[in-house]
Design an enzyme around this catalytic site. Structure first.
Site, PDB file in Angstrom:
ATOM      1  N   SER A 254     -63.492  57.184 -47.695  1.00 47.47           N
ATOM      2  CA  SER A 254     -64.271  57.937 -46.716  1.00 47.47           C
ATOM      3  C   SER A 254     -65.475  57.095 -46.340  1.00 47.47           C
ATOM      4  CB  SER A 254     -64.730  59.256 -47.337  1.00 47.47           C
ATOM      5  OG  SER A 254     -65.726  59.881 -46.554  1.00 47.47           O
TER       6      SER A 254
ATOM      7  N   TYR B  15     -67.757  64.450 -54.524  1.00 47.52           N
ATOM      8  CA  TYR B  15     -66.920  63.806 -53.507  1.00 47.52           C
ATOM      9  C   TYR B  15     -67.408  62.379 -53.242  1.00 47.52           C
ATOM     10  CZ  TYR B  15     -64.398  63.257 -49.047  1.00 47.52           C
ATOM     11  OH  TYR B  15     -63.578  62.809 -48.018  1.00 47.52           O
TER      12      TYR B  15
END
Length: 260
Positions: free
Chosen positions: A142, A155
């Site tokens: 990401s 995350y």
């Protein structure tokens, strides 16, 4: 066809980014294993690919369960003979401030993103090494592999961790022609992201429109979401690039949100 004769295992592929990668890979000639916690969804996606003229199978796989990962990869090898490409894509999101995360939530996030990447990598590497015919491992990172955002501590931690895993696998696998890279998308409007919009609006006390404009797309060059096609096309490029000239890298696809 860029992937003719190749076999790809894609986790979290019953929907979203994983499903689109599976569709692109199948169109380019790969036999695709749709691995997902949701077996019904995995089988439905596999059927769609087969009905369109491709080769596919559904696989029930909880990527945090060692036995399920190993048996799932073994099932793919039995059916298609090998695994040439692994896309470690399965993931979830929980949005809240650090002090409100429970240890259970923290461990769940890291288990899915990091344990899952390790377990699927280990199982696929064993097959790749046994055949000595190279391979590609692609981790779904990401922009949060490089940047931090509020409300996403586990995350962000997990996505940073994938960079380290990919680099080690690239060094260890390089002599056998196995490449490992990380795709780092910006916000892609999948169900995972759609769920975050009202959650972030509530946490920050702003409107959903402001979440999109001032948080998700503020740093892009064109105020556009990254698309599943953007990510799938990069995944195709990385799988089809068959030399060690491109390994151990993270490639950001984010409309300029993060630039390296």
């Amino acid at each position: 066809m860029q992937l003719k004769g190749k076999v790809a295992l894609i986790t979290g592929a019953a929907s979203g980014i994983g499903k689109r990668i599976a569709e692109v890979y199948a169109k380019e000639g790969a036999a695709v294993a749709i691995a997902d916690l949701n077996l019904e969804g995995a089988n439905a996606t596999a059927k769609e690919l087969v009905d369109a003229g491709g080769k596919a199978m559904g696989v029930k796989m909880d990527v945090t369960h060692e036995g399920e990962v190993d048996s799932g990869v073994a099932d793919v090898v039995r059916k298609f003979g090998k695994v040439d490409i692994l896309i470690s894509n399965a993931g979830i999101q929980i949005v809240k401030p650090v002090q409100e995360f429970s240890l259970e939530e923290w461990k769940k996030m890291l288990a899915i993103h990091l344990d899952g990447a390790f377990l699927t990598t280990r199982a696929c590497l064993k097959d790749m090494y046994s055949r000595n015919d190279g391979g590609a491992i692609i981790y779904m990172g990401s922009v949060h592999s490089h940047e931090a955002s509020k409300l996403k501590a586990p995350y962000v931690t997990a996505k940073h961790g994938l960079l380290g895993l990919a680099r080690v696998v690239a060094k260890e696998g390089g002599p056998k022609g196995i490449r490992a890279n990380v795709i780092c998308p910006g916000f892609v409007r999948t169900p995972l992201v759609e769920k975050q919009i009202p959650e972030q609006a509530k946490e920050f006390g702003i409107s959903e429109e402001e979440v999109i404009k001032n948080i998700m797309l503020k740093e892009t060059v064109d105020t556009e979401f990254t698309t599943v096609d953007d990510v799938a096309n990069l995944a195709l490029f990385l799988a089809a690039f068959e030399t060690n000239a491109l390994t151990g890298q993270s490639i950001t696809v984010s409309h300029g949100w993060h630039m390296q």
